[in-house]
Design an enzyme around this catalytic site. Structure first.
Site, PDB file in Angstrom:
ATOM      1  CG  HIS A   1     -64.747  67.372   1.674  1.00 39.08           C
ATOM      2  ND1 HIS A   1     -65.867  66.718   2.135  1.00 39.08           N
ATOM      3  CD2 HIS A   1     -64.619  67.008   0.375  1.00 39.08           C
ATOM      4  CE1 HIS A   1     -66.376  65.978   1.163  1.00 39.08           C
ATOM      5  NE2 HIS A   1     -65.644  66.140   0.072  1.00 39.08           N
TER       6      HIS A   1
ATOM      7  NE  ARG B   1     -75.044  60.457   0.078  1.00 38.06           N
ATOM      8  CZ  ARG B   1     -75.647  61.213  -0.842  1.00 38.06           C
ATOM      9  NH1 ARG B   1     -76.961  61.269  -0.893  1.00 38.06           N
ATOM     10  NH2 ARG B   1     -74.931  61.903  -1.698  1.00 38.06           N
TER      11      ARG B   1
HETATM   12  C1  LIG Z   1     -58.474  64.026   4.654  1.00 35.76           C
HETATM   13  C2  LIG Z   1     -58.210  63.803   3.399  1.00 35.76           C
HETATM   14  C3  LIG Z   1     -58.982  62.807   2.548  1.00 35.76           C
HETATM   15  C4  LIG Z   1     -58.701  63.305   1.157  1.00 35.76           C
HETATM   16  C5  LIG Z   1     -57.231  63.633   1.306  1.00 35.76           C
HETATM   17  C6  LIG Z   1     -57.227  64.511   2.544  1.00 35.76           C
HETATM   18  O1  LIG Z   1     -55.979  64.627   3.173  1.00 35.76           O
HETATM   19  C7  LIG Z   1     -57.766  65.899   2.139  1.00 35.76           C
HETATM   20  C8  LIG Z   1     -58.649  65.817   0.858  1.00 35.76           C
HETATM   21  C9  LIG Z   1     -59.574  64.588   0.887  1.00 35.76           C
HETATM   22  C10 LIG Z   1     -60.279  64.333  -0.448  1.00 35.76           C
HETATM   23  C11 LIG Z   1     -61.685  64.957  -0.543  1.00 35.76           C
HETATM   24  C12 LIG Z   1     -62.262  64.667  -1.925  1.00 35.76           C
HETATM   25  C13 LIG Z   1     -62.066  63.197  -2.351  1.00 35.76           C
HETATM   26  O2  LIG Z   1     -62.978  62.371  -1.631  1.00 35.76           O
HETATM   27  C14 LIG Z   1     -60.612  62.716  -2.067  1.00 35.76           C
HETATM   28  C15 LIG Z   1     -60.353  61.336  -2.674  1.00 35.76           C
HETATM   29  C16 LIG Z   1     -59.642  63.736  -2.549  1.00 35.76           C
HETATM   30  O3  LIG Z   1     -59.058  63.772  -3.616  1.00 35.76           O
HETATM   31  O4  LIG Z   1     -59.438  64.692  -1.582  1.00 35.76           O
HETATM   32  C17 LIG Z   1     -60.359  62.833  -0.567  1.00 35.76           C
HETATM   33  C18 LIG Z   1     -59.004  62.362  -0.024  1.00 35.76           C
HETATM   34  C19 LIG Z   1     -59.035  60.887   0.382  1.00 35.76           C
HETATM   35  O5  LIG Z   1     -60.049  60.396   0.913  1.00 35.76           O
HETATM   36  O6  LIG Z   1     -58.013  60.219   0.172  1.00 35.76           O
HETATM   37  O1  LIG Z   2     -70.902  60.562  -0.656  1.00 37.20           O
HETATM   38  C1  LIG Z   2     -71.260  61.644  -1.082  1.00 37.20           C
HETATM   39  O2  LIG Z   2     -72.400  61.881  -1.447  1.00 37.20           O
HETATM   40  C2  LIG Z   2     -70.238  62.776  -1.165  1.00 37.20           C
HETATM   41  C3  LIG Z   2     -68.870  62.300  -0.774  1.00 37.20           C
HETATM   42  C4  LIG Z   2     -67.804  63.294  -1.089  1.00 37.20           C
HETATM   43  O3  LIG Z   2     -68.021  64.463  -1.060  1.00 37.20           O
HETATM   44  C5  LIG Z   2     -66.457  62.795  -1.423  1.00 37.20           C
HETATM   45  O4  LIG Z   2     -66.253  61.557  -1.431  1.00 37.20           O
HETATM   46  O5  LIG Z   2     -65.578  63.640  -1.703  1.00 37.20           O
HETATM   47 FE   LIG Z   3     -66.392  65.633  -1.860  1.00 39.06          FE
END
Ligand SMILES: C=C1C[C@]23C[C@@]1(O)CC[C@H]2[C@@]12CC[C@H](O)[C@@](C)(C(=O)O1)[C@H]2[C@@H]3C(=O)O
Ligand SMILES: O=C(O)CCC(=O)C(=O)O
Ligand SMILES: [Fe+2]
Length: 337
Positions: free
Chosen positions: A201, A268
């Site tokens: 992602h 981890r």
């Molecule tokens: C699948 C998902 C988890 C996420 C929200 C989403 O719909 C798409 C973006 C995902 C993400 C990736 C980066 C961060 O970990 C996060 C908190 C964010 O802002 O976007 C996560 C979202 C989540 O886990 O709620």
């Molecule tokens: O856990 C990690 O090292 C990366 C996790 C990450 O990419 C995220 O939480 O968006």
């Molecule tokens: Fe990330």
């Protein structure tokens, strides 16, 4: 390719091999730091920071405090989930069916939200851990602000604070996450394949700051779509360019795709601060960055609109493509980099 063993059902696997890579190193105390940062953001969208002056003892204490939570019985932890979007989550990531070999706590660091309802912003957290998280987030935010100010200088933005003000603003919509990837002994049966801990992602925000223990697993994807293993280093902080910074630099900086693979022997623990702007902020290329006559590659949108849209996507989707003016314009810009 999902595997079928009960405990690991539905979690995807991938080819284990990835090339190790030398990560650009930024020494914040050196005068050349801003050039190294900008080059790394254009090239990989990823770098690590040394000489950050955050105490290693504090980091170790905070990690230990977070582990106290993860060591609770599953039923106890489950009381603080499922995340909506904040709280405790196990295996399920986000609302759209993504899963990984991970458990986590996700908090808002938006001061507004915390003062109105701390329990919504940080469900499940002990007072001690919350105090540590607050101290940690302040220190990491300050470091992120210095980095964003160096970027603004290097890109000759009209104000040094053009980027940093977005995450230091008290309405900044930032969040914080602690991920725990338990060691997974069953992995040895996977004959050379790895289990996905956190699927590929990009981060939607401006910049993410990641610190982990000394366990490997983090990989980044380079411009040639090759997965590169990031050698772990618990003494440093890794910086990840997010989608919003890619837009604000009109595609000059790369929002880097990354993922985490589980390990059969070592668990981890990672902590990530996601620096996001206020909800009402327009995410658009910043004036000083653009060449004369250059047009934005992206449609205009606010952070609130982007976040809403992101929460409708799957983890691995290209969230920004929905906001590109044309796929061709973006491809041309990427090729010209
Ligand atoms: C699948 C998902 C988890 C996420 C929200 C989403 O719909 C798409 C973006 C995902 C993400 C990736 C980066 C961060 O970990 C996060 C908190 C964010 O802002 O976007 C996560 C979202 C989540 O886990 O709620
Ligand atoms: O856990 C990690 O090292 C990366 C996790 C990450 O990419 C995220 O939480 O968006
Ligand atoms: Fe990330």
């Amino acid at each position: 390719q999902p595997i079928v063993d009960g405990n690991l059902a539905h979690i995807k696997t991938c080819k284990a091999a990835a090339n190790a890579v030398a990560i650009p190193v930024v020494d914040l105390s050196e005068s050349g730091a801003k050039t190294v940062i900008a080059d790394a953001c254009r090239d990989l969208g990823f770098f690590k920071v040394i000489n950050h002056r955050i105490s290693m003892d504090f980091l170790a204490d905070m990690e230990a405090e977070a582990m106290k939570f993860f060591k609770l019985a599953p039923q106890e932890k489950a009381q603080f989930g499922p995340p909506n979007p904040f709280g405790y989550g196990s295996k399920v990531i986000g609302p759209n069916g993504d899963v990984g070999w991970v458990e986590y706590l996700l908090f808002s660091t938006n001061p507004d939200l915390i003062s109105r309802n701390p329990n919504f912003a940080a469900p499940g957290i002990s007072q001690t851990l919350w105090e540590m998280v607050s101290e940690y987030v302040s220190a990491v935010r300050e470091m992120a602000c210095s980095v964003l100010e160096m970027i603004a200088e290097e890109l000759e933005m009209e104000a040094r604070e053009a980027l940093s003000r977005l995450i230091s603003d008290e309405r900044s919509d930032s969040c914080f996450r602690v991920n725990h990837y338990p060691a997974c002994p069953e992995l040895q049966a996977l004959s050379g394949r790895s289990l996905i801990g956190f699927g590929e992602h990009t981060d939607p925000q401006i910049i993410s700051v990641l610190r982990s223990n000394n366990a490997s697993g983090l990989q980044i994807c380079d411009a040639d779509a090759t997965w590169l293993s990031v050698p772990p280093d618990h003494t440093t902080f890794f910086f990840i360019v997010g989608d919003s910074l890619q837009v604000m630099t009109n595609g000059r900086f790369r929002s880097v795709k990354h993922r985490v693979l589980a390990d059969s022997r070592k668990s981890r623990v990672s902590m990530i601060y996601f620096g996001g702007p206020p909800l009402t902020e327009k995410i658009t290329p910043l004036a000083g960055v653009m060449e004369e006559g250059e047009e934005s590659l992206y449609k205009e949108f606010t952070w609130c609109e982007y976040k809403k849209s992101a929460y409708k996507t799957r983890l691995g989707d290209n969230r920004l493509s929905l906001f590109e003016k044309s796929a061709t314009a973006a491809a041309t810009a990427a090729a010209a980099q």
